[in-house]
Scaffold this motif. Structure first.
Motif, PDB file in Angstrom:
ATOM      1  N   GLU A   1     -12.157  -1.221 -12.150  1.00  0.00           N
ATOM      2  CA  GLU A   1     -12.217  -1.581 -10.733  1.00  0.00           C
ATOM      3  C   GLU A   1     -11.159  -0.785  -9.980  1.00  0.00           C
ATOM      4  O   GLU A   1     -10.032  -0.635 -10.447  1.00  0.00           O
ATOM      5  N   TYR A   2     -11.540  -0.294  -8.797  1.00  0.00           N
ATOM      6  CA  TYR A   2     -10.643   0.551  -8.016  1.00  0.00           C
ATOM      7  C   TYR A   2     -10.281  -0.109  -6.689  1.00  0.00           C
ATOM      8  O   TYR A   2     -11.103  -0.789  -6.071  1.00  0.00           O
ATOM      9  N   VAL A   3      -9.047   0.120  -6.264  1.00  0.00           N
ATOM     10  CA  VAL A   3      -8.639  -0.169  -4.890  1.00  0.00           C
ATOM     11  C   VAL A   3      -7.739   0.972  -4.443  1.00  0.00           C
ATOM     12  O   VAL A   3      -7.153   1.675  -5.272  1.00  0.00           O
ATOM     13  N   THR A   4      -7.635   1.153  -3.142  1.00  0.00           N
ATOM     14  CA  THR A   4      -6.719   2.167  -2.627  1.00  0.00           C
ATOM     15  C   THR A   4      -5.331   1.557  -2.449  1.00  0.00           C
ATOM     16  O   THR A   4      -5.175   0.334  -2.371  1.00  0.00           O
ATOM     17  N   ALA A   5      -4.336   2.427  -2.376  1.00  0.00           N
ATOM     18  CA  ALA A   5      -2.973   1.959  -2.119  1.00  0.00           C
ATOM     19  C   ALA A   5      -2.901   1.249  -0.774  1.00  0.00           C
ATOM     20  O   ALA A   5      -2.152   0.279  -0.605  1.00  0.00           O
ATOM     21  N   THR A   6      -3.693   1.715   0.193  1.00  0.00           N
ATOM     22  CA  THR A   6      -3.724   1.062   1.503  1.00  0.00           C
ATOM     23  C   THR A   6      -4.264  -0.357   1.388  1.00  0.00           C
ATOM     24  O   THR A   6      -3.749  -1.289   2.019  1.00  0.00           O
ATOM     25  N   ALA A   7      -5.304  -0.539   0.573  1.00  0.00           N
ATOM     26  CA  ALA A   7      -5.852  -1.882   0.369  1.00  0.00           C
ATOM     27  C   ALA A   7      -4.812  -2.796  -0.270  1.00  0.00           C
ATOM     28  O   ALA A   7      -4.723  -3.982   0.069  1.00  0.00           O
ATOM     29  N   LEU A   8      -4.011  -2.254  -1.183  1.00  0.00           N
ATOM     30  CA  LEU A   8      -2.938  -3.054  -1.785  1.00  0.00           C
ATOM     31  C   LEU A   8      -1.911  -3.460  -0.737  1.00  0.00           C
ATOM     32  O   LEU A   8      -1.381  -4.578  -0.771  1.00  0.00           O
ATOM     33  N   ASP A   9      -1.624  -2.556   0.200  1.00  0.00           N
ATOM     34  CA  ASP A   9      -0.704  -2.895   1.288  1.00  0.00           C
ATOM     35  C   ASP A   9      -1.264  -4.041   2.129  1.00  0.00           C
ATOM     36  O   ASP A   9      -0.524  -4.939   2.555  1.00  0.00           O
ATOM     37  N   VAL A  10      -2.574  -4.006   2.372  1.00  0.00           N
ATOM     38  CA  VAL A  10      -3.218  -5.080   3.136  1.00  0.00           C
ATOM     39  C   VAL A  10      -3.110  -6.398   2.383  1.00  0.00           C
ATOM     40  O   VAL A  10      -2.757  -7.440   2.957  1.00  0.00           O
ATOM     41  N   LEU A  11      -3.392  -6.369   1.078  1.00  0.00           N
ATOM     42  CA  LEU A  11      -3.311  -7.586   0.269  1.00  0.00           C
ATOM     43  C   LEU A  11      -1.888  -8.135   0.241  1.00  0.00           C
ATOM     44  O   LEU A  11      -1.672  -9.352   0.321  1.00  0.00           O
ATOM     45  N   GLU A  12      -0.921  -7.234   0.118  1.00  0.00           N
ATOM     46  CA  GLU A  12       0.478  -7.672   0.089  1.00  0.00           C
ATOM     47  C   GLU A  12       0.871  -8.336   1.406  1.00  0.00           C
ATOM     48  O   GLU A  12       1.518  -9.394   1.423  1.00  0.00           O
ATOM     49  N   LEU A  13       0.471  -7.727   2.521  1.00  0.00           N
ATOM     50  CA  LEU A  13       0.795  -8.281   3.833  1.00  0.00           C
ATOM     51  C   LEU A  13       0.185  -9.664   4.008  1.00  0.00           C
ATOM     52  O   LEU A  13       0.845 -10.598   4.491  1.00  0.00           O
ATOM     53  N   LEU A  14      -1.066  -9.817   3.609  1.00  0.00           N
ATOM     54  CA  LEU A  14      -1.730 -11.111   3.751  1.00  0.00           C
ATOM     55  C   LEU A  14      -1.132 -12.142   2.796  1.00  0.00           C
ATOM     56  O   LEU A  14      -1.058 -13.333   3.121  1.00  0.00           O
TER      57      LEU A  14
END
Length: 224
Positions: free
Chosen positions: A139-152
């Protein structure tokens, strides 16, 4: 009535304008076959035989492969994530598909497809190993998506799209594309009427921990 009647006389009778109507309609009938979109609007299009695709990818092609790998399977996702128009996305996808790296599936009408990587596309992605891409168990996610998840994950009340874009310094459309992908993965819950407010779901919390753990392990960092 005597005053109004001459005004209506400026409009020609129907029998005088029907030849013009026929010419216009006939032109549309003749021109339409020559103005159809390229192959991507056809449900029966088949890619040319290839050797699995070349190893050389330009920047846009690699970006599209990266986003498709994360689940950004729709044209709207790619247009918003990349900040380009539909014509540019079509050109890149056409090239990738002819090289055997992506395929279109789920034909839903004129030009409406979902995108997926082929086996050759997955190999090409692994060879290039984009820095913005994190993979765990296929499964893949982008580093930007991880930033979004971290913020939320740091917010109890959640955030809307504009707040996320402002916090991360990103375009609103780019954030929207990432949110759509994360929502399809089941990582987000939404509430609100006028503006969607996003929070992490249970799957989002566990998914975030998995991906962060993988990045730390790859970097040789021990979790506290």
């Amino acid at each position: 009535m005597a005053v109004v009647w001459p005004v209506f006389q400026v409009y020609p009778p129907v029998h005088q304008i029907w030849p013009t109507i026929l010419v216009v309609v006939g032109s549309l009938v003749v021109v339409t076959p020559f103005t159809e979109p390229k192959y991507y609007a056809k449900s029966d299009w088949q890619p040319a035989a290839t050797d699995g695709g070349p190893n050389d990818l330009d920047g846009d092609e690699l970006l599209v492969l990266t986003f498709v790998a994360t689940g950004a399977s729709r044209y709207s996702d790619l247009i918003e994530a990349l900040g380009v128009d539909g014509t540019q996305v079509n050109d890149v996808v056409e090239t990738l598909e002819r090289e055997g790296l992506v395929r279109r599936r789920g034909y839903r009408g004129r030009g409406m497809f979902d995108l997926a990587l082929t086996d050759a596309g997955n190999r090409a992605l692994a060879e290039h190993d984009p820095a913005d891409l994190v993979e765990v168990d296929g499964e893949y996610v982008t580093a930007t998506a991880l930033d979004v998840l971290e913020l939320l994950g740091e917010s109890e009340s959640g955030h809307d799209t504009g707040e996320i874009a402002e916090e991360l310094g990103l375009r609103t459309t780019e954030v929207t594309a990432h949110l759509r992908v994360l929502e399809r993965k089941g990582y987000l819950t939404t509430s609100g009427v006028l503006f969607a407010n996003y929070r992490l779901s249970g799957a989002g919390e566990s998914g975030y921990k998995r991906f962060v753990g993988a990045t730390r392990q790859e970097a040789g960092v021990t979790a506290e």
